[in-house]
Motif scaffolding. Structure first.
Motif, short mmCIF file in Angstrom:
data_model
loop_
_atom_site.label_atom_id
_atom_site.label_comp_id
_atom_site.label_asym_id
_atom_site.label_seq_id
_atom_site.Cartn_x
_atom_site.Cartn_y
_atom_site.Cartn_z
N PHE A 1 0.83 -1.20 0.00
CA PHE A 1 0.00 0.00 0.00
C PHE A 1 0.86 1.26 0.00
O PHE A 1 0.63 2.18 -0.77
CB PHE A 1 -0.93 0.02 1.22
N TYR B 1 2.41 1.71 -3.38
CA TYR B 1 1.44 2.19 -4.36
C TYR B 1 1.15 3.68 -4.15
O TYR B 1 1.11 4.46 -5.11
CB TYR B 1 0.16 1.37 -4.29
N TYR C 1 2.04 6.40 -6.97
CA TYR C 1 0.94 7.20 -7.52
C TYR C 1 1.20 8.69 -7.28
O TYR C 1 1.03 9.51 -8.18
CB TYR C 1 -0.37 6.78 -6.86
N THR D 1 -2.35 14.05 -3.39
CA THR D 1 -2.93 12.76 -3.75
C THR D 1 -4.08 12.41 -2.83
O THR D 1 -5.15 11.98 -3.28
CB THR D 1 -1.86 11.66 -3.70
N SER E 1 -7.36 12.39 -5.14
CA SER E 1 -7.67 11.04 -5.62
C SER E 1 -8.77 10.42 -4.78
O SER E 1 -8.70 10.40 -3.55
CB SER E 1 -6.42 10.17 -5.55
N GLU E 2 -9.78 9.90 -5.45
CA GLU E 2 -10.89 9.27 -4.73
C GLU E 2 -10.42 8.02 -3.97
O GLU E 2 -10.90 7.72 -2.89
CB GLU E 2 -11.99 8.88 -5.73
N THR E 3 -9.45 7.32 -4.52
CA THR E 3 -8.92 6.11 -3.89
C THR E 3 -8.28 6.42 -2.54
O THR E 3 -8.43 5.64 -1.59
CB THR E 3 -7.85 5.46 -4.81
N PHE E 4 -7.59 7.54 -2.44
CA PHE E 4 -6.86 7.88 -1.22
C PHE E 4 -7.57 8.94 -0.39
O PHE E 4 -6.97 9.51 0.52
CB PHE E 4 -5.45 8.36 -1.58
N GLN E 5 -8.83 9.20 -0.66
CA GLN E 5 -9.59 10.24 0.04
C GLN E 5 -9.59 10.03 1.56
O GLN E 5 -9.57 10.98 2.32
CB GLN E 5 -11.03 10.27 -0.48
#
Length: 131
Positions: free
Chosen positions: A52, A55, A59, A80, A84-88
């Protein structure tokens, strides 16, 4: 899984993970729901954490200004987390940096706004009491 090798320990032997398992065990045991930790679960958690972080760093590097400077900065990570929605979910952990003077100014403005709201509500309460 045993075929994957990441690094070497102090004695020169190959290790599966590079994060210290004792620290991860302490963090996991700090949860009241956890009573005992299986060694396999500990190693898998350590490996998942490493992947994680790798990544997130990759990113952030690719989508931030670090690519130009060939460096990963805190600002890249916080951008980020925010964009970024992934890391919100990391937005609270990696907030954008602001100057102390700017923060104090924001606090002062917030207090003034709250005082104005309180004054307005006091006046409306007085108007209602008179009627």
């Amino acid at each position: 899984m045993a075929d994957v090798v990441v690094g070497r320990d102090k004695c020169g032997e190959q290790r599966l993970v590079s994060l210290p398992l004792s620290r991860i065990r302490v963090i996991m045991k700090s949860s009241p729901e956890v009573s005992s930790i299986n060694q396999e679960a500990l190693v898998l958690t350590a490996k998942a954490t490493e992947l994680f972080v790798q990544y997130l760093a990759t990113y952030s590097y690719r989508h931030g200004s670090g690519k130009e400077k060939k460096a990963l900065t805190y600002n890249d990570l916080s951008n980020t987390a925010e964009e970024s929605e992934t890391f919100q979910f990391l937005a609270d952990i990696l907030p954008k940096k602001i100057l102390a003077s700017k923060y104090l100014k924001m606090l002062k403005e917030k207090r003034e706004d709250e005082e104005e709201e309180n004054d307005d509500s006091d006046e409306s309460d007085d108007d209602e009491a008179e009627s």
